[in-house]
Scaffold this motif. Structure first.
Motif, PDB file in Angstrom:
ATOM      1  N   ALA A 133      -5.916   2.532  -4.540  1.00 59.85           N
ATOM      2  CA  ALA A 133      -4.705   1.890  -4.018  1.00 59.85           C
ATOM      3  C   ALA A 133      -4.983   0.454  -3.591  1.00 59.85           C
ATOM      4  O   ALA A 133      -4.233  -0.462  -3.935  1.00 59.85           O
ATOM      5  N   VAL A 134      -6.075   0.255  -2.857  1.00 66.55           N
ATOM      6  CA  VAL A 134      -6.385  -1.076  -2.326  1.00 66.55           C
ATOM      7  C   VAL A 134      -6.716  -2.045  -3.457  1.00 66.55           C
ATOM      8  O   VAL A 134      -6.327  -3.215  -3.406  1.00 66.55           O
ATOM      9  N   ARG A 135      -7.393  -1.572  -4.505  1.00 63.83           N
ATOM     10  CA  ARG A 135      -7.741  -2.449  -5.633  1.00 63.83           C
ATOM     11  C   ARG A 135      -6.483  -3.032  -6.272  1.00 63.83           C
ATOM     12  O   ARG A 135      -6.382  -4.244  -6.490  1.00 63.83           O
ATOM     13  N   LEU A 136      -5.521  -2.158  -6.547  1.00 58.88           N
ATOM     14  CA  LEU A 136      -4.277  -2.615  -7.174  1.00 58.88           C
ATOM     15  C   LEU A 136      -3.510  -3.560  -6.251  1.00 58.88           C
ATOM     16  O   LEU A 136      -3.081  -4.640  -6.663  1.00 58.88           O
ATOM     17  N   THR A 137      -3.383  -3.175  -4.991  1.00 60.53           N
ATOM     18  CA  THR A 137      -2.645  -3.985  -4.017  1.00 60.53           C
ATOM     19  C   THR A 137      -3.279  -5.361  -3.847  1.00 60.53           C
ATOM     20  O   THR A 137      -2.587  -6.379  -3.891  1.00 60.53           O
TER      21      THR A 137
ATOM     22  N   LEU B 285       0.810  -1.216   0.000  1.00 59.02           N
ATOM     23  CA  LEU B 285       0.000   0.000   0.000  1.00 59.02           C
ATOM     24  C   LEU B 285       0.846   1.270   0.000  1.00 59.02           C
ATOM     25  O   LEU B 285       0.378   2.317  -0.431  1.00 59.02           O
ATOM     26  N   THR B 286       2.085   1.170   0.464  1.00 54.07           N
ATOM     27  CA  THR B 286       2.925   2.371   0.506  1.00 54.07           C
ATOM     28  C   THR B 286       3.137   2.936  -0.896  1.00 54.07           C
ATOM     29  O   THR B 286       3.059   4.144  -1.086  1.00 54.07           O
ATOM     30  N   LEU B 287       3.383   2.053  -1.859  1.00 54.67           N
ATOM     31  CA  LEU B 287       3.601   2.522  -3.229  1.00 54.67           C
ATOM     32  C   LEU B 287       2.295   2.975  -3.869  1.00 54.67           C
ATOM     33  O   LEU B 287       2.221   4.072  -4.430  1.00 54.67           O
ATOM     34  N   THR B 288       1.252   2.131  -3.770  1.00 57.10           N
ATOM     35  CA  THR B 288       0.001   2.457  -4.464  1.00 57.10           C
ATOM     36  C   THR B 288      -0.672   3.705  -3.889  1.00 57.10           C
ATOM     37  O   THR B 288      -1.202   4.518  -4.638  1.00 57.10           O
TER      38      THR B 288
ATOM     39  N   ILE C 141     -13.896  11.176  -0.793  1.00 55.96           N
ATOM     40  CA  ILE C 141     -12.717  11.076   0.078  1.00 55.96           C
ATOM     41  C   ILE C 141     -12.076   9.682   0.002  1.00 55.96           C
ATOM     42  O   ILE C 141     -10.855   9.564   0.064  1.00 55.96           O
ATOM     43  N   ILE C 142     -12.895   8.631  -0.163  1.00 57.80           N
ATOM     44  CA  ILE C 142     -12.323   7.274  -0.157  1.00 57.80           C
ATOM     45  C   ILE C 142     -11.800   6.839  -1.528  1.00 57.80           C
ATOM     46  O   ILE C 142     -11.270   5.735  -1.658  1.00 57.80           O
ATOM     47  N   ARG C 143     -11.929   7.695  -2.543  1.00 59.44           N
ATOM     48  CA  ARG C 143     -11.476   7.313  -3.888  1.00 59.44           C
ATOM     49  C   ARG C 143     -10.010   6.907  -3.976  1.00 59.44           C
ATOM     50  O   ARG C 143      -9.704   5.860  -4.552  1.00 59.44           O
ATOM     51  N   PRO C 144      -9.071   7.709  -3.443  1.00 56.02           N
ATOM     52  CA  PRO C 144      -7.673   7.272  -3.550  1.00 56.02           C
ATOM     53  C   PRO C 144      -7.421   5.955  -2.823  1.00 56.02           C
ATOM     54  O   PRO C 144      -6.630   5.124  -3.286  1.00 56.02           O
ATOM     55  N   GLY C 145      -8.128   5.756  -1.702  1.00 58.97           N
ATOM     56  CA  GLY C 145      -8.006   4.503  -0.955  1.00 58.97           C
ATOM     57  C   GLY C 145      -8.458   3.319  -1.779  1.00 58.97           C
ATOM     58  O   GLY C 145      -7.789   2.285  -1.825  1.00 58.97           O
ATOM     59  N   THR C 146      -9.606   3.467  -2.456  1.00 60.63           N
ATOM     60  CA  THR C 146     -10.123   2.360  -3.271  1.00 60.63           C
ATOM     61  C   THR C 146      -9.185   2.062  -4.436  1.00 60.63           C
ATOM     62  O   THR C 146      -8.961   0.901  -4.769  1.00 60.63           O
TER      63      THR C 146
END
Length: 196
Positions: free
Chosen positions: A135-139, A76-79, A128-133
């Motif tokens: 990143a998490v999707r790719l990870t 998650l650090t990279l994504t 607000i949760i868009r960047p989280g989704t």
């Protein structure tokens, strides 16, 4: 990422190689795709950010498919460090330059007056949760495939020869699937960054 630098000199050749021609055609297709997604309001050269993003993620995903190479996109650090700054820049740019438009986005058309306060809350949270989704999707996709390959590979030592042949076929099929996922995920990340 350093292995990518070994491929750069082919750009300076007199006659481009097949790989170079193929890569250039992929980048040109992506450029056209992102140009249509960004619309006429997009600034010149803004597609290059997304093309670079696509290339970086694709390269890292493929590097992870080789044995004993760590997949950096499975962290998650990279994504998150790719998704968060991009999203923040878009938000700041949107709120500063198109404030009216951004406020209009908070309430979808045809919303009843009673539901408007709830809709604003829901839209704000989803924004607000868009960047989280992203990143998490790719990870999650990277971790899932690699975990499956590792678990299947570890069971091979305790199997009979007959089952090992099936296992090898399954592993090859999974590897093909993983390389497809590697391409699709990098494309999805880049496209959703433009849409958000």
């Amino acid at each position: 990422t350093f292995l990518g630098l070994l491929m750069i000199p082919s750009i300076y050749w007199l006659m481009p190689s097949r790989y170079n021609i193929m890569w250039n055609s992929i980048l040109l297709t992506l450029h056209k795709e992102f140009k249509t997604l960004l619309g006429p309001s997009g600034h010149n050269g803004s597609t290059f950010i997304f093309i670079s993003l696509f290339s970086l993620i694709l390269f890292n995903n493929f590097m992870g498919l080789f044995p004993y190479i760590f997949t950096s996109t499975s962290h998650l650090t990279l994504t998150l460090s790719l998704a968060l700054p991009l999203w923040l820049c878009f938000m700041l740019y949107g709120w500063i330059n198109h404030t009216q438009h951004m406020f209009a986005h908070l309430v979808p058309q045809g919303t009843p007056a009673i539901l408007m306060p709830f809709m604003v809350c829901i839209e704000t949270i989803s924004n607000i949760i868009r960047p989280g989704t992203l990143a998490v999707r790719l990870t999650a996709n990277m971790i899932a495939g690699h975990l499956l390959l590792t678990l299947l590979g570890n069971t091979g030592s305790s199997m009979s020869y007959m089952l090992v042949t099936f296992l090898l076929m399954a592993q090859i099929a999974l590897l093909v699937l993983e390389s497809a996922v590697a391409m699709i995920q990098s494309y999805v990340f880049a496209v959703l960054s433009t849409l958000y």
